[in-house]
Design a protein around this motif. Structure first.
Motif, PDB file in Angstrom:
ATOM      1  N   MET A  89       2.711  20.528  43.432  1.00  0.00           N
ATOM      2  CA  MET A  89       3.826  21.615  43.802  1.00  0.00           C
ATOM      3  C   MET A  89       2.659  22.100  45.020  1.00  0.00           C
ATOM      4  N   PHE A  90       1.316  21.833  44.754  1.00  0.00           N
ATOM      5  CA  PHE A  90       0.438  22.903  45.624  1.00  0.00           C
ATOM      6  C   PHE A  90       0.833  22.315  46.555  1.00  0.00           C
ATOM      7  N   SER A  91       1.548  21.239  47.125  1.00  0.00           N
ATOM      8  CA  SER A  91       1.331  20.955  48.650  1.00  0.00           C
ATOM      9  C   SER A  91       3.096  22.077  49.611  1.00  0.00           C
ATOM     10  N   THR A  92       3.319  21.651  48.490  1.00  0.00           N
ATOM     11  CA  THR A  92       4.887  22.501  48.916  1.00  0.00           C
ATOM     12  C   THR A  92       5.152  24.494  49.778  1.00  0.00           C
ATOM     13  N   ASP A  93       6.186  24.302  49.986  1.00  0.00           N
ATOM     14  CA  ASP A  93       6.660  25.475  50.674  1.00  0.00           C
ATOM     15  C   ASP A  93       7.307  25.886  50.863  1.00  0.00           C
ATOM     16  N   HIS A  94       8.251  25.600  48.897  1.00  0.00           N
ATOM     17  CA  HIS A  94       9.617  26.252  48.948  1.00  0.00           C
ATOM     18  C   HIS A  94       9.846  25.413  47.488  1.00  0.00           C
ATOM     19  N   ASP A  95      10.922  26.214  46.899  1.00  0.00           N
ATOM     20  CA  ASP A  95      11.762  25.866  45.536  1.00  0.00           C
ATOM     21  C   ASP A  95      12.406  24.269  45.449  1.00  0.00           C
ATOM     22  N   GLN A  96      13.291  23.815  46.586  1.00  0.00           N
ATOM     23  CA  GLN A  96      13.851  22.756  46.234  1.00  0.00           C
ATOM     24  C   GLN A  96      12.328  21.460  46.579  1.00  0.00           C
ATOM     25  N   ALA A  97      11.322  22.215  47.248  1.00  0.00           N
ATOM     26  CA  ALA A  97       9.864  20.774  47.200  1.00  0.00           C
ATOM     27  C   ALA A  97       9.408  20.772  45.927  1.00  0.00           C
ATOM     28  N   ASN A  98       9.195  21.399  45.161  1.00  0.00           N
ATOM     29  CA  ASN A  98       8.437  21.610  44.179  1.00  0.00           C
ATOM     30  C   ASN A  98       9.599  20.559  43.536  1.00  0.00           C
ATOM     31  N   ARG A  99      10.738  21.353  42.933  1.00  0.00           N
ATOM     32  CA  ARG A  99      11.440  19.967  42.623  1.00  0.00           C
ATOM     33  C   ARG A  99      11.358  18.483  42.848  1.00  0.00           C
ATOM     34  N   ASP A 100      11.506  18.471  43.749  1.00  0.00           N
ATOM     35  CA  ASP A 100      11.550  16.732  44.641  1.00  0.00           C
ATOM     36  C   ASP A 100      10.271  16.488  44.233  1.00  0.00           C
TER      37      ASP A 100
END
Length: 135
Positions: A89-100
């Protein structure tokens, strides 16, 4: 005073900014999962209105990866409310990417950097057994 307990666990080997970031996200997850825990808005002596916060203390613990994974497993067994945060999750920039990225994790071996637990006091204590408060 409270029938429930809230514990936040953060991995000890993270940079300080990462620890603080994880704790902030976990706390927001607890508030979302248990809106009944929210206190009343604050007012100052001039009548200015401020936002509200959780009305129950949250304890912050630290652990190694295996301690987080053990607390996660025990939390699932005890049907506690769990809010996870994995390293990807440190490499994402939005909520949907966190869930992915969370969905892509091996569910039996999550690369946890943080975990919030909420539930009956005794059940949370059992899930947290052996972990130390964050220093």
């Amino acid at each position: 005073m409270f029938d429930t307990k809230v514990a936040l666990i953060v991995r000890h080997d993270l940079a300080m900014w990462q620890r603080l970031n994880v704790v902030a996200f976990l706390a927001s997850g607890v508030a979302s999962a248990a809106p009944e825990m929210m206190g009343e808005p604050y007012r100052d002596a001039h009548g200015n209105r401020y936002g509200n916060m959780l009305g129950q203390p949250m304890l912050v613990f630290e652990a190694e990866l295996n301690g987080l994974q053990n607390a996660h497993r025990k939390g699932l067994e005890r049907e506690l409310t769990l809010i996870p945060y994995v390293y990807a999750m440190f490499s994402t920039d939005h909520d949907q990417a966190n869930r992915d990225v969370f969905l892509a994790e091996d569910a039996d071996n999550l690369d946890l950097v943080g975990l919030a637990l909420r539930g009956p006091k005794k059940a949370v204590d059992k899930a947290m057994k052996g972990l130390a408060l964050h220093k």
